[in-house]
Write a protein that holds these residues in place. Structure first.
Motif, PDB file in Angstrom:
ATOM      1  N   CYS A  51      -7.706  46.764 -19.244  1.00 56.60           N
ATOM      2  CA  CYS A  51      -7.653  47.148 -20.660  1.00 56.60           C
ATOM      3  C   CYS A  51      -7.015  48.522 -20.847  1.00 56.60           C
ATOM      4  O   CYS A  51      -6.254  48.735 -21.792  1.00 56.60           O
ATOM      5  N   LYS A  52      -7.299  49.445 -19.953  1.00 56.82           N
ATOM      6  CA  LYS A  52      -6.693  50.781 -20.031  1.00 56.82           C
ATOM      7  C   LYS A  52      -5.175  50.674 -19.932  1.00 56.82           C
ATOM      8  O   LYS A  52      -4.445  51.305 -20.700  1.00 56.82           O
ATOM      9  N   GLU A  53      -4.706  49.883 -18.978  1.00 55.46           N
ATOM     10  CA  GLU A  53      -3.263  49.706 -18.811  1.00 55.46           C
ATOM     11  C   GLU A  53      -2.662  48.926 -19.977  1.00 55.46           C
ATOM     12  O   GLU A  53      -1.574  49.260 -20.449  1.00 55.46           O
ATOM     13  N   ALA A  54      -3.358  47.916 -20.446  1.00 56.88           N
ATOM     14  CA  ALA A  54      -2.864  47.117 -21.577  1.00 56.88           C
ATOM     15  C   ALA A  54      -2.800  47.948 -22.847  1.00 56.88           C
ATOM     16  O   ALA A  54      -1.889  47.783 -23.661  1.00 56.88           O
ATOM     17  N   GLU A  55      -3.743  48.856 -23.014  1.00 58.85           N
ATOM     18  CA  GLU A  55      -3.715  49.727 -24.188  1.00 58.85           C
ATOM     19  C   GLU A  55      -2.467  50.604 -24.170  1.00 58.85           C
ATOM     20  O   GLU A  55      -1.813  50.802 -25.192  1.00 58.85           O
ATOM     21  N   LYS A  56      -2.114  51.118 -22.995  1.00 57.90           N
ATOM     22  CA  LYS A  56      -0.899  51.934 -22.871  1.00 57.90           C
ATOM     23  C   LYS A  56       0.342  51.145 -23.256  1.00 57.90           C
ATOM     24  O   LYS A  56       1.298  51.704 -23.788  1.00 57.90           O
ATOM     25  N   LYS A  57       0.322  49.827 -22.973  1.00 60.99           N
ATOM     26  CA  LYS A  57       1.467  48.967 -23.277  1.00 60.99           C
ATOM     27  C   LYS A  57       1.426  48.416 -24.707  1.00 60.99           C
ATOM     28  O   LYS A  57       2.342  47.737 -25.129  1.00 60.99           O
ATOM     29  N   GLY A  58       0.330  48.661 -25.425  1.00 59.59           N
ATOM     30  CA  GLY A  58       0.213  48.171 -26.792  1.00 59.59           C
ATOM     31  C   GLY A  58      -0.344  46.766 -26.905  1.00 59.59           C
ATOM     32  O   GLY A  58      -0.385  46.200 -27.990  1.00 59.59           O
ATOM     33  N   ILE A  59      -0.759  46.175 -25.780  1.00 60.33           N
ATOM     34  CA  ILE A  59      -1.323  44.828 -25.816  1.00 60.33           C
ATOM     35  C   ILE A  59      -2.731  44.867 -26.389  1.00 60.33           C
ATOM     36  O   ILE A  59      -3.122  44.015 -27.173  1.00 60.33           O
ATOM     37  N   ILE A  60      -3.473  45.879 -26.008  1.00 60.44           N
ATOM     38  CA  ILE A  60      -4.801  46.104 -26.566  1.00 60.44           C
ATOM     39  C   ILE A  60      -4.680  47.336 -27.439  1.00 60.44           C
ATOM     40  O   ILE A  60      -4.198  48.368 -26.994  1.00 60.44           O
ATOM     41  N   GLN A  61      -5.098  47.202 -28.674  1.00 62.08           N
ATOM     42  CA  GLN A  61      -4.973  48.322 -29.583  1.00 62.08           C
ATOM     43  C   GLN A  61      -6.333  48.877 -29.918  1.00 62.08           C
ATOM     44  O   GLN A  61      -7.307  48.146 -30.045  1.00 62.08           O
ATOM     45  N   ASN A  62      -6.361  50.174 -30.069  1.00 59.96           N
ATOM     46  CA  ASN A  62      -7.598  50.875 -30.358  1.00 59.96           C
ATOM     47  C   ASN A  62      -8.023  50.598 -31.797  1.00 59.96           C
ATOM     48  O   ASN A  62      -7.404  51.079 -32.731  1.00 59.96           O
TER      49      ASN A  62
END
Length: 160
Positions: free
Chosen positions: A128-139
């Protein structure tokens, strides 16, 4: 126009969850040709497709290819996964045009496994941390200045 359409790219699963309905159908992986045919048939009916139903999408050997072809046809793809293969598939998923990913966390307690719940959750949090950086998981918790994985971690710490 449909809001979303579910495509079962496989009915093969790596788990045997107590809550999952079993199927008597022959175990199958959708072929590339079948995938292209199905996406051609639905392209005017939705922009959103979900790889989810009876099987574990991350088991499909062509998952990266499917994601790429779907994006080329302007589909946004969401994958629903039990999360047990996320470490092995992380690089492929993070380099793909994946729109969203959801984790079926209740699959952990519905199965006997050799990994601890902490390892299971921490592997998902790392992804999830890596996906958030890529915009796949958004805060979705930005108003209180917390990242989604910290909120997830707090939830897990309260519930594990």
């Amino acid at each position: 126009m449909f809001k979303k359409i579910y495509l079962e790219i496989t009915n093969v699963c790596n788990l045997d969850c107590s809550f999952c309905h079993k199927t008597c159908r022959k175990k199958k992986f959708l072929s590339r040709e079948e995938f292209l045919s199905l996406t051609d048939k639905i392209k005017n009916s939705t922009r959103y497709i979900y790889f989810h139903l009876m099987g574990e999408p991350l088991l499909h050997p062509d998952i990266g290819w499917f994601l790429q072809k779907a994006a080329e046809k302007d589909f946004k793809v969401t994958i629903a996964t039990n999360g047990f293969l996320i470490r092995e598939k992380a690089t492929e998923l993070l380099s793909s045009p994946l729109y969203k990913i959801t984790f079926s966390l209740h699959s952990y307690e519905a199965n006997k496994t050799d990994i601890s719940v902490e390892e299971y959750i921490n592997t998902i949090i790392s992804f999830c941390k890596e996906a958030e950086k890529k915009g796949i998981i958004q805060n979705e918790y930005g108003r209180d200045n917390n990242n989604c994985y910290f909120c997830f971690n707090r939830f897990c710490n309260r519930n594990i």
